[in-house]
Scaffold this motif. Structure first.
Motif, PDB file in Angstrom:
ATOM      1  N   SER A  49     -11.491  -0.010  -3.764  1.00 40.28           N
ATOM      2  CA  SER A  49     -11.793   0.658  -5.040  1.00 40.28           C
ATOM      3  C   SER A  49     -11.713  -0.327  -6.200  1.00 40.28           C
ATOM      4  O   SER A  49     -12.494  -0.230  -7.153  1.00 40.28           O
ATOM      5  CB  SER A  49     -10.817   1.813  -5.267  1.00 40.28           C
ATOM      6  OG  SER A  49     -11.030   2.824  -4.318  1.00 40.28           O
ATOM      7  N   GLU A  50     -10.778  -1.261  -6.140  1.00 40.73           N
ATOM      8  CA  GLU A  50     -10.682  -2.276  -7.196  1.00 40.73           C
ATOM      9  C   GLU A  50     -11.949  -3.131  -7.214  1.00 40.73           C
ATOM     10  O   GLU A  50     -12.467  -3.465  -8.291  1.00 40.73           O
ATOM     11  CB  GLU A  50      -9.450  -3.149  -6.978  1.00 40.73           C
ATOM     12  CG  GLU A  50      -8.156  -2.416  -7.246  1.00 40.73           C
ATOM     13  CD  GLU A  50      -6.924  -3.189  -6.805  1.00 40.73           C
ATOM     14  OE1 GLU A  50      -7.063  -4.330  -6.304  1.00 40.73           O
ATOM     15  OE2 GLU A  50      -5.826  -2.646  -6.950  1.00 40.73           O
ATOM     16  N   ALA A  51     -12.462  -3.465  -6.042  1.00 40.08           N
ATOM     17  CA  ALA A  51     -13.716  -4.228  -5.976  1.00 40.08           C
ATOM     18  C   ALA A  51     -14.874  -3.392  -6.531  1.00 40.08           C
ATOM     19  O   ALA A  51     -15.729  -3.912  -7.250  1.00 40.08           O
ATOM     20  CB  ALA A  51     -13.997  -4.650  -4.537  1.00 40.08           C
ATOM     21  N   ALA A  52     -14.890  -2.100  -6.227  1.00 39.34           N
ATOM     22  CA  ALA A  52     -15.947  -1.227  -6.742  1.00 39.34           C
ATOM     23  C   ALA A  52     -15.861  -1.105  -8.263  1.00 39.34           C
ATOM     24  O   ALA A  52     -16.890  -1.031  -8.945  1.00 39.34           O
ATOM     25  CB  ALA A  52     -15.854   0.149  -6.086  1.00 39.34           C
ATOM     26  N   ARG A  53     -14.666  -1.109  -8.794  1.00 37.63           N
ATOM     27  CA  ARG A  53     -14.511  -1.079 -10.256  1.00 37.63           C
ATOM     28  C   ARG A  53     -15.042  -2.370 -10.887  1.00 37.63           C
ATOM     29  O   ARG A  53     -15.621  -2.341 -11.977  1.00 37.63           O
ATOM     30  CB  ARG A  53     -13.058  -0.834 -10.643  1.00 37.63           C
ATOM     31  CG  ARG A  53     -12.676   0.640 -10.552  1.00 37.63           C
ATOM     32  CD  ARG A  53     -11.346   0.915 -11.231  1.00 37.63           C
ATOM     33  NE  ARG A  53     -10.207   0.379 -10.505  1.00 37.63           N
ATOM     34  CZ  ARG A  53      -9.646   0.966  -9.449  1.00 37.63           C
ATOM     35  NH1 ARG A  53     -10.113   2.097  -8.994  1.00 37.63           N
ATOM     36  NH2 ARG A  53      -8.618   0.421  -8.855  1.00 37.63           N
ATOM     37  N   LEU A  54     -14.848  -3.493 -10.213  1.00 38.44           N
ATOM     38  CA  LEU A  54     -15.457  -4.746 -10.695  1.00 38.44           C
ATOM     39  C   LEU A  54     -16.969  -4.605 -10.763  1.00 38.44           C
ATOM     40  O   LEU A  54     -17.601  -5.044 -11.730  1.00 38.44           O
ATOM     41  CB  LEU A  54     -15.106  -5.912  -9.760  1.00 38.44           C
ATOM     42  CG  LEU A  54     -13.764  -6.588  -9.930  1.00 38.44           C
ATOM     43  CD1 LEU A  54     -13.579  -7.657  -8.862  1.00 38.44           C
ATOM     44  CD2 LEU A  54     -13.647  -7.199 -11.299  1.00 38.44           C
ATOM     45  N   TYR A  55     -17.529  -4.006  -9.743  1.00 36.26           N
ATOM     46  CA  TYR A  55     -18.969  -3.783  -9.719  1.00 36.26           C
ATOM     47  C   TYR A  55     -19.388  -2.900 -10.897  1.00 36.26           C
ATOM     48  O   TYR A  55     -20.372  -3.186 -11.585  1.00 36.26           O
ATOM     49  CB  TYR A  55     -19.389  -3.132  -8.398  1.00 36.26           C
ATOM     50  CG  TYR A  55     -20.877  -2.896  -8.307  1.00 36.26           C
ATOM     51  CD1 TYR A  55     -21.704  -3.845  -7.747  1.00 36.26           C
ATOM     52  CD2 TYR A  55     -21.452  -1.730  -8.791  1.00 36.26           C
ATOM     53  CE1 TYR A  55     -23.065  -3.651  -7.663  1.00 36.26           C
ATOM     54  CE2 TYR A  55     -22.814  -1.525  -8.727  1.00 36.26           C
ATOM     55  CZ  TYR A  55     -23.613  -2.485  -8.150  1.00 36.26           C
ATOM     56  OH  TYR A  55     -24.973  -2.287  -8.086  1.00 36.26           O
ATOM     57  N   GLY A  56     -18.646  -1.837 -11.146  1.00 38.25           N
ATOM     58  CA  GLY A  56     -18.966  -0.938 -12.251  1.00 38.25           C
ATOM     59  C   GLY A  56     -18.875  -1.625 -13.611  1.00 38.25           C
ATOM     60  O   GLY A  56     -19.714  -1.400 -14.491  1.00 38.25           O
ATOM     61  N   ARG A  57     -17.867  -2.473 -13.773  1.00 34.83           N
ATOM     62  CA  ARG A  57     -17.750  -3.233 -15.030  1.00 34.83           C
ATOM     63  C   ARG A  57     -18.933  -4.181 -15.202  1.00 34.83           C
ATOM     64  O   ARG A  57     -19.471  -4.321 -16.288  1.00 34.83           O
ATOM     65  CB  ARG A  57     -16.423  -3.993 -15.082  1.00 34.83           C
ATOM     66  CG  ARG A  57     -15.248  -3.108 -15.441  1.00 34.83           C
ATOM     67  CD  ARG A  57     -14.025  -3.911 -15.833  1.00 34.83           C
ATOM     68  NE  ARG A  57     -13.467  -4.728 -14.766  1.00 34.83           N
ATOM     69  CZ  ARG A  57     -12.590  -4.296 -13.874  1.00 34.83           C
ATOM     70  NH1 ARG A  57     -12.149  -3.062 -13.914  1.00 34.83           N
ATOM     71  NH2 ARG A  57     -12.130  -5.102 -12.954  1.00 34.83           N
ATOM     72  N   TRP A  58     -19.333  -4.831 -14.116  1.00 33.28           N
ATOM     73  CA  TRP A  58     -20.485  -5.721 -14.189  1.00 33.28           C
ATOM     74  C   TRP A  58     -21.740  -4.934 -14.567  1.00 33.28           C
ATOM     75  O   TRP A  58     -22.542  -5.378 -15.381  1.00 33.28           O
ATOM     76  CB  TRP A  58     -20.705  -6.419 -12.842  1.00 33.28           C
ATOM     77  CG  TRP A  58     -21.979  -7.197 -12.794  1.00 33.28           C
ATOM     78  CD1 TRP A  58     -22.176  -8.469 -13.249  1.00 33.28           C
ATOM     79  CD2 TRP A  58     -23.240  -6.754 -12.301  1.00 33.28           C
ATOM     80  NE1 TRP A  58     -23.489  -8.837 -13.054  1.00 33.28           N
ATOM     81  CE2 TRP A  58     -24.162  -7.800 -12.474  1.00 33.28           C
ATOM     82  CE3 TRP A  58     -23.682  -5.561 -11.722  1.00 33.28           C
ATOM     83  CZ2 TRP A  58     -25.488  -7.693 -12.088  1.00 33.28           C
ATOM     84  CZ3 TRP A  58     -25.003  -5.452 -11.347  1.00 33.28           C
ATOM     85  CH2 TRP A  58     -25.888  -6.519 -11.536  1.00 33.28           C
ATOM     86  N   GLU A  59     -21.901  -3.756 -13.968  1.00 36.13           N
ATOM     87  CA  GLU A  59     -23.089  -2.946 -14.210  1.00 36.13           C
ATOM     88  C   GLU A  59     -23.224  -2.553 -15.688  1.00 36.13           C
ATOM     89  O   GLU A  59     -24.320  -2.429 -16.209  1.00 36.13           O
ATOM     90  CB  GLU A  59     -23.033  -1.692 -13.329  1.00 36.13           C
ATOM     91  CG  GLU A  59     -24.343  -1.019 -13.127  1.00 36.13           C
ATOM     92  CD  GLU A  59     -24.249   0.112 -12.126  1.00 36.13           C
ATOM     93  OE1 GLU A  59     -25.173   0.237 -11.314  1.00 36.13           O
ATOM     94  OE2 GLU A  59     -23.257   0.870 -12.155  1.00 36.13           O
ATOM     95  N   ARG A  60     -22.097  -2.368 -16.369  1.00 38.58           N
ATOM     96  CA  ARG A  60     -22.106  -2.002 -17.783  1.00 38.58           C
ATOM     97  C   ARG A  60     -22.190  -3.220 -18.707  1.00 38.58           C
ATOM     98  O   ARG A  60     -22.366  -3.069 -19.905  1.00 38.58           O
ATOM     99  CB  ARG A  60     -20.859  -1.180 -18.117  1.00 38.58           C
ATOM    100  CG  ARG A  60     -20.877   0.202 -17.466  1.00 38.58           C
ATOM    101  CD  ARG A  60     -19.691   1.037 -17.867  1.00 38.58           C
ATOM    102  NE  ARG A  60     -18.407   0.499 -17.451  1.00 38.58           N
ATOM    103  CZ  ARG A  60     -17.869   0.646 -16.237  1.00 38.58           C
ATOM    104  NH1 ARG A  60     -18.525   1.313 -15.301  1.00 38.58           N
ATOM    105  NH2 ARG A  60     -16.693   0.145 -15.961  1.00 38.58           N
ATOM    106  N   HIS A  61     -22.044  -4.409 -18.167  1.00 40.72           N
ATOM    107  CA  HIS A  61     -22.055  -5.632 -18.974  1.00 40.72           C
ATOM    108  C   HIS A  61     -23.497  -6.076 -19.236  1.00 40.72           C
ATOM    109  O   HIS A  61     -24.410  -5.781 -18.460  1.00 40.72           O
ATOM    110  CB  HIS A  61     -21.287  -6.739 -18.241  1.00 40.72           C
ATOM    111  CG  HIS A  61     -20.928  -7.887 -19.105  1.00 40.72           C
ATOM    112  ND1 HIS A  61     -21.755  -8.964 -19.291  1.00 40.72           N
ATOM    113  CD2 HIS A  61     -19.818  -8.133 -19.845  1.00 40.72           C
ATOM    114  CE1 HIS A  61     -21.177  -9.824 -20.096  1.00 40.72           C
ATOM    115  NE2 HIS A  61     -19.996  -9.344 -20.451  1.00 40.72           N
ATOM    116  N   SER A  62     -23.671  -6.807 -20.303  1.00 37.61           N
ATOM    117  CA  SER A  62     -25.017  -7.263 -20.671  1.00 37.61           C
ATOM    118  C   SER A  62     -25.610  -8.232 -19.644  1.00 37.61           C
ATOM    119  O   SER A  62     -26.829  -8.363 -19.545  1.00 37.61           O
ATOM    120  CB  SER A  62     -24.992  -7.919 -22.049  1.00 37.61           C
ATOM    121  OG  SER A  62     -24.144  -9.048 -22.034  1.00 37.61           O
ATOM    122  N   ASN A  63     -24.779  -8.904 -18.865  1.00 39.63           N
ATOM    123  CA  ASN A  63     -25.282  -9.826 -17.838  1.00 39.63           C
ATOM    124  C   ASN A  63     -26.058  -9.102 -16.740  1.00 39.63           C
ATOM    125  O   ASN A  63     -26.843  -9.721 -16.026  1.00 39.63           O
ATOM    126  CB  ASN A  63     -24.135 -10.598 -17.195  1.00 39.63           C
ATOM    127  CG  ASN A  63     -23.507 -11.593 -18.135  1.00 39.63           C
ATOM    128  OD1 ASN A  63     -24.078 -11.917 -19.166  1.00 39.63           O
ATOM    129  ND2 ASN A  63     -22.326 -12.057 -17.779  1.00 39.63           N
TER     130      ASN A  63
END
Length: 165
Positions: A49-63
């Protein structure tokens, strides 16, 4: 109406079986390992789940915009689901066979292209011994309450005598 299970769900089920096999087979199959299994599985789920949250943060980032531009929502959801399933597998593998080092993530690549460095980094950093999750008091309590009837073996034809034949 029947709902087919998604391939990712089947993969996760196989991963749990793999964890159980790797977790119970190398050592002695005893009550401690069996009682530790649910706790170890819960901790593995937290790491995934922590890895999935990293993915979610990336998805919301401008990168993420160049990678996600024009991508339909269902495809984005599929990428997130596949990432989570793959991360769970990597976490299990890292717990059972901890690597000495974990490769660094590469900037410029989307998370789905580098599941191993992301998930293994989390699992490696928060590594725990799955068999140490057993509670000895709980094991003793369950074994003390267990029904300990002695099973008798069935009589062989020779033990039954000539009338049985």
């Amino acid at each position: 109406m029947t709902i087919d299970r998604q391939p990712q769900t089947r993969t996760r089920d196989l991963t749990i079986r793999g964890l159980a096999y790797g977790f119970l087979w190398p050592g002695v199959l005893d009550s401690s390992n069996l009682l530790a299994f649910p706790r170890a599985l819960d901790k593995a789920e937290v790491r995934a789940s922590e890895a999935a949250r990293l993915y979610g943060r990336w998805e919301r980032h401008s990168n993420a915009r160049p990678y996600l531009a024009g991508m339909p929502p269902r495809q984005r959801q599929a990428h997130a689901r596949d990432f989570r399933a793959a991360a769970f597998q990597v976490v299990i593998d890292t717990l059972l066979y901890p690597p000495n080092t974990v490769p660094q993530t590469q900037s410029g690549l989307p998370p789905w292209a580098q599941v191993y460095p992301l998930a293994a980094g989390i699992a490696h950093y928060y590594w725990f011994n799955p068999t140490a999750e057993a509670n000895p008091d709980e094991s003793a309590r369950i074994l003390a309450a267990a029904d300990r009837r002695h099973a008798t073996a069935a009589a062989t034809p020779a033990q039954r005598g000539p009338a049985a034949a």
